[in-house]
Motif scaffolding. Structure first.
Motif, PDB file in Angstrom:
ATOM      1  N   LYS A  42       0.847  -1.189   0.000  1.00 46.85           N
ATOM      2  CA  LYS A  42       0.000   0.000   0.000  1.00 46.85           C
ATOM      3  C   LYS A  42       0.888   1.246   0.000  1.00 46.85           C
ATOM      4  O   LYS A  42       1.691   1.441   0.904  1.00 46.85           O
ATOM      5  CB  LYS A  42      -0.887  -0.008   1.248  1.00 46.85           C
ATOM      6  N   GLU A  48       3.964   9.057  -5.466  1.00 46.78           N
ATOM      7  CA  GLU A  48       3.694   9.174  -6.897  1.00 46.78           C
ATOM      8  C   GLU A  48       4.403   8.123  -7.747  1.00 46.78           C
ATOM      9  O   GLU A  48       3.974   7.834  -8.855  1.00 46.78           O
ATOM     10  CB  GLU A  48       4.113  10.559  -7.385  1.00 46.78           C
ATOM     11  N   LYS A  51       2.759   1.993  -7.245  1.00 40.62           N
ATOM     12  CA  LYS A  51       1.354   1.682  -6.974  1.00 40.62           C
ATOM     13  C   LYS A  51       1.267   0.281  -6.355  1.00 40.62           C
ATOM     14  O   LYS A  51       2.252  -0.444  -6.314  1.00 40.62           O
ATOM     15  CB  LYS A  51       0.523   1.793  -8.245  1.00 40.62           C
ATOM     16  N   ASP A  52       0.098  -0.084  -5.899  1.00 42.20           N
ATOM     17  CA  ASP A  52      -0.122  -1.413  -5.303  1.00 42.20           C
ATOM     18  C   ASP A  52       0.391  -2.505  -6.230  1.00 42.20           C
ATOM     19  O   ASP A  52       0.139  -2.470  -7.438  1.00 42.20           O
ATOM     20  CB  ASP A  52      -1.617  -1.661  -5.071  1.00 42.20           C
ATOM     21  N   ASP A  54       3.418  -3.232  -7.240  1.00 38.89           N
ATOM     22  CA  ASP A  54       4.710  -3.031  -7.895  1.00 38.89           C
ATOM     23  C   ASP A  54       5.811  -3.751  -7.130  1.00 38.89           C
ATOM     24  O   ASP A  54       5.772  -3.823  -5.901  1.00 38.89           O
ATOM     25  CB  ASP A  54       5.086  -1.543  -7.959  1.00 38.89           C
TER      26      ASP A  54
END
Length: 85
Positions: A42, A48, A51-52, A54
Motif C-alpha cells: 500500500k 507518486e 502503486k499497489d 509493484d
C-alpha cells in the motif's frame, strides 16, 4: 490500513542471487548487498512513483518493520525506492 504522506508499506521478497558462473550466493553473502527486493502492499497518500503490487528495490537500511493485521511488513519512505520493476 492506509499509510500517510510519503510512506510505503512493503512486503520483503527473499531473492536467490546467482553469480555469473551460476553459483548460488548464501544468505550471508546476500546480506552484503545494499538493496533488497520488495512488493508494494500500500503506497501512502502522497506517493507518486509506485502503486499497489509493484515490485521494487529499496535501500536495505531504510525504514522499519511493523506487525500489521497479523503480518510483518516493512515501512519505507518513497525516497528509499531506487528501482521499480
Amino acid at each position: 490500513m492506509q499509510p500517510i504522506n510519503k510512506y510505503i508499506v512493503i512486503e520483503s521478497i527473499e531473492e536467490q542471487v546467482a553469480t555469473s558462473y551460476g553459483l548460488m550466493m548464501s544468505s550471508s553473502d546476500t546480506d552484503s548487498l545494499r538493496y533488497k527486493r520488495g512488493r508494494v502492499i500500500k503506497p501512502g497518500t502522497n506517493v507518486e512513483c509506485v502503486k499497489d503490487g509493484d515490485e521494487i528495490y529499496y535501500d536495505k537500511n531504510a525504514g522499519f518493520t511493523m506487525m500489521l493485521e497479523g503480518n510483518t511488513y516493512t515501512i519505507i519512505l518513497e525516497r528509499d525506492v531506487v528501482v521499480v520493476l
